[in-house]
Scaffold this motif. Structure first.
Motif, PDB file in Angstrom:
ATOM      1  N   ALA A  44      24.356  61.950  18.022  1.00  0.00           N
ATOM      2  CA  ALA A  44      23.994  63.368  18.192  1.00  0.00           C
ATOM      3  C   ALA A  44      22.483  63.500  17.997  1.00  0.00           C
ATOM      4  O   ALA A  44      21.802  64.226  18.727  1.00  0.00           O
ATOM      5  CB  ALA A  44      24.753  64.235  17.193  1.00  0.00           C
ATOM      6  N   GLY A  45      21.961  62.758  17.019  1.00  0.00           N
ATOM      7  CA  GLY A  45      20.514  62.745  16.788  1.00  0.00           C
ATOM      8  C   GLY A  45      19.759  62.256  18.020  1.00  0.00           C
ATOM      9  O   GLY A  45      18.826  62.908  18.491  1.00  0.00           O
ATOM     10  N   ALA A  65      19.109  67.646  15.374  1.00  0.00           N
ATOM     11  CA  ALA A  65      20.563  67.836  15.474  1.00  0.00           C
ATOM     12  C   ALA A  65      21.080  68.582  14.249  1.00  0.00           C
ATOM     13  O   ALA A  65      21.894  69.507  14.361  1.00  0.00           O
ATOM     14  CB  ALA A  65      21.267  66.485  15.607  1.00  0.00           C
ATOM     15  N   GLY A  66      20.588  68.206  13.070  1.00  0.00           N
ATOM     16  CA  GLY A  66      21.040  68.829  11.821  1.00  0.00           C
ATOM     17  C   GLY A  66      20.728  70.319  11.770  1.00  0.00           C
ATOM     18  O   GLY A  66      21.520  71.105  11.242  1.00  0.00           O
ATOM     19  N   SER A  67      19.598  70.717  12.324  1.00  0.00           N
ATOM     20  CA  SER A  67      19.216  72.134  12.310  1.00  0.00           C
ATOM     21  C   SER A  67      20.222  72.973  13.078  1.00  0.00           C
ATOM     22  O   SER A  67      20.624  74.057  12.630  1.00  0.00           O
ATOM     23  CB  SER A  67      17.824  72.316  12.935  1.00  0.00           C
ATOM     24  OG  SER A  67      16.875  71.581  12.195  1.00  0.00           O
ATOM     25  N   LEU A  73      18.128  61.911  28.736  1.00  0.00           N
ATOM     26  CA  LEU A  73      18.184  60.479  28.469  1.00  0.00           C
ATOM     27  C   LEU A  73      17.994  60.285  26.961  1.00  0.00           C
ATOM     28  O   LEU A  73      17.174  60.969  26.344  1.00  0.00           O
ATOM     29  CB  LEU A  73      17.088  59.763  29.265  1.00  0.00           C
ATOM     30  CG  LEU A  73      17.054  58.232  29.176  1.00  0.00           C
ATOM     31  CD1 LEU A  73      18.355  57.607  29.654  1.00  0.00           C
ATOM     32  CD2 LEU A  73      15.893  57.679  29.993  1.00  0.00           C
ATOM     33  N   ALA A  74      18.755  59.366  26.361  1.00  0.00           N
ATOM     34  CA  ALA A  74      18.688  59.214  24.900  1.00  0.00           C
ATOM     35  C   ALA A  74      18.949  57.781  24.463  1.00  0.00           C
ATOM     36  O   ALA A  74      19.626  57.019  25.161  1.00  0.00           O
ATOM     37  CB  ALA A  74      19.718  60.138  24.250  1.00  0.00           C
ATOM     38  N   ASN A 105      15.744  65.087  22.541  1.00  0.00           N
ATOM     39  CA  ASN A 105      15.270  65.814  23.723  1.00  0.00           C
ATOM     40  C   ASN A 105      14.848  67.245  23.407  1.00  0.00           C
ATOM     41  O   ASN A 105      13.973  67.802  24.057  1.00  0.00           O
ATOM     42  CB  ASN A 105      16.366  65.831  24.795  1.00  0.00           C
ATOM     43  CG  ASN A 105      16.478  64.493  25.491  1.00  0.00           C
ATOM     44  OD1 ASN A 105      15.686  64.183  26.375  1.00  0.00           O
ATOM     45  ND2 ASN A 105      17.449  63.681  25.080  1.00  0.00           N
ATOM     46  N   ARG A 106      15.496  67.861  22.407  1.00  0.00           N
ATOM     47  CA  ARG A 106      15.189  69.265  22.090  1.00  0.00           C
ATOM     48  C   ARG A 106      13.816  69.397  21.432  1.00  0.00           C
ATOM     49  O   ARG A 106      13.267  70.499  21.329  1.00  0.00           O
ATOM     50  CB  ARG A 106      16.294  69.843  21.188  1.00  0.00           C
ATOM     51  CG  ARG A 106      16.186  71.328  21.051  1.00  0.00           C
ATOM     52  CD  ARG A 106      17.443  72.004  20.548  1.00  0.00           C
ATOM     53  NE  ARG A 106      17.219  73.448  20.541  1.00  0.00           N
ATOM     54  CZ  ARG A 106      17.130  74.183  19.445  1.00  0.00           C
ATOM     55  NH1 ARG A 106      17.310  73.648  18.249  1.00  0.00           N
ATOM     56  NH2 ARG A 106      16.891  75.476  19.527  1.00  0.00           N
TER      57      ARG A 106
END
Ligand code: KG4
Ligand code: ZN
Length: 342
Positions: free
Chosen positions: A117-118, A313-315, A269-270, A123-124
């Motif tokens: 997820a991280g 992701a945590g935020s 892409l990750a 990308n964000r």
């Protein structure tokens, strides 16, 4: 006016001890990564016990650096985020325990995050996400196509049945006597050679979004051994170029097909292999023709393991109400779908 959300994240799932502080899920305030690559190189891969030991030695230092670089104190934080899994259990435990100690000592909410997820949320940090979207995740441990209908909702539509893409890169690099991690070396070499060898592409059954890289890896190893037995030498740059062409062709074709089948606005892409120049170029070309879909590719430093992506992701998970108890344990087998009901 909405109050700022300030979170600190800790990532210790593999061979990087990383701490970052991120504001409002998108703005990096500090991002510190202590890499252990030099210590693992001579073993040709990550040695779990050595990784854990390094994390123990580094974690307090890296935490201090992240706090200092941000010019804040623990009391300013709204949440402490940590990678719960997947990863090496002994490595994950160091981050999990540090995060729990900070949460307990300062009375800050604890938020656990899935490592992949991280990678997706990296990308964000460069571009706001627009749903529905598709993420092509290519790392040392995972190769997946993930469909997201909204924030925090992850549906794996395809995954590798054997080796991950990065794992195949690292194993092929070993055959070519290159240091760990081999991905960047093969990538560099591939650009000096050409795709002259006939290597397989694992398309699998019609319509499948799954991947398989072990057959390709074996084909490369056999090609090298057969040549050695005949007393011939295969130019390593051509081997690298041919291997990379096979990996990239399958990844791009499946991502494009999925982006046509699912009603997506973006393709992200990750993962560590997202740093691959050949993959970035091929995806850019392929999606240039699909005007309705925006391709997002993170900068190189956010592709490989870091804590800013975990904070991002945590935020989002924090804002959706996800909280973790102080009984949190490392979970090497964590599923990415755990947040789907938030
Ligand atoms: O995402 P990551 O940092 O760690 C995991 O979560 O697994 O990915 C590490 C992987 C390694 O296998 C490494 O060889 C690969 O990413 N990698 C690359 C490149 N840079 C890193 N693979 C291909 N080309 C690259 N430029
Ligand atoms: Zn990773």
């Amino acid at each position: 006016m909405k109050k700022d959300l300030l979170v600190m994240a800790i990532e210790t799932s593999c061979d990087e001890t990383a701490v970052a502080i991120v504001r409002n899920g998108r703005e990096i305030v500090s991002n510190i990564v202590a890499s252990q690559i030099e210590s693992h190189k001579r073993f040709g891969g990550v040695v779990p016990e050595i990784a854990s030991r390094h994390h123990v030695e580094q974690i307090t230092i890296v935490l201090g650096e992240a706090i200092n670089a941000a010019g804040i104190s623990y009391g300013d934080l709204d949440a402490i985020v940590v990678t719960e899994g997947p990863g090496l259990v002994g490595a994950l435990l160091i981050g999990v325990n540090a995060a729990k100690a900070i949460a307990f000592a300062h009375g800050i909410p604890l938020v656990s995050v899935h490592h992949i997820a991280g990678h997706i949320y990296a990308n964000r940090l460069v571009k706001e996400m627009e749903f529905p979207l598709l993420a092509l995740v290519v790392s040392g441990g995972h190769t997946e196509l993930v469909y997201m209908k909204e924030h925090g909702h992850f549906e794996v539509i395809g995954e590798t049945r054997d080796d991950a893409a990065g794992e195949a890169y690292d194993k092929v690099a070993r055959v070519l006597n290159m240091p760990y991690p081999g991905g960047p070396h093969i990538d560099r070499l591939a650009h000096e050679g050409s795709d002259t060898l006939e290597l397989p592409r694992a398309w699998l059954e019609e319509g499948s979004y799954d991947f398989s890289f072990s057959g390709l890896k074996s084909a490369v190893i056999n090609t090298v051994h057969n040549a050695e037995q005949r007393g011939e030498v295969i130019a390593p740059e051509n081997l690298a170029a041919s291997f990379q062409a096979s990996v990239v062709e399958v990844l791009v074709a499946k991502a494009v097909r999925a982006a046509k089948e699912y009603p997506v606005k973006q393709v992200l892409l990750a993962g560590g292999v997202a740093a691959n120049k050949g993959l970035r170029a091929a995806l850019t070309t392929a999606f240039a023709e699909m005007e309705e879909v925006e391709l997002v590719i993170p900068p190189l430093n956010l592709c490989t393991d870091n804590a800013a992506m975990i904070a991002a992701a945590g935020s989002v998970l924090f804002e959706k109400g996800h909280r973790t108890g102080l009984d949190l344990n490392a979970n090497p087998g964590l599923e990415i779908s755990v947040y789907n009901d938030l």
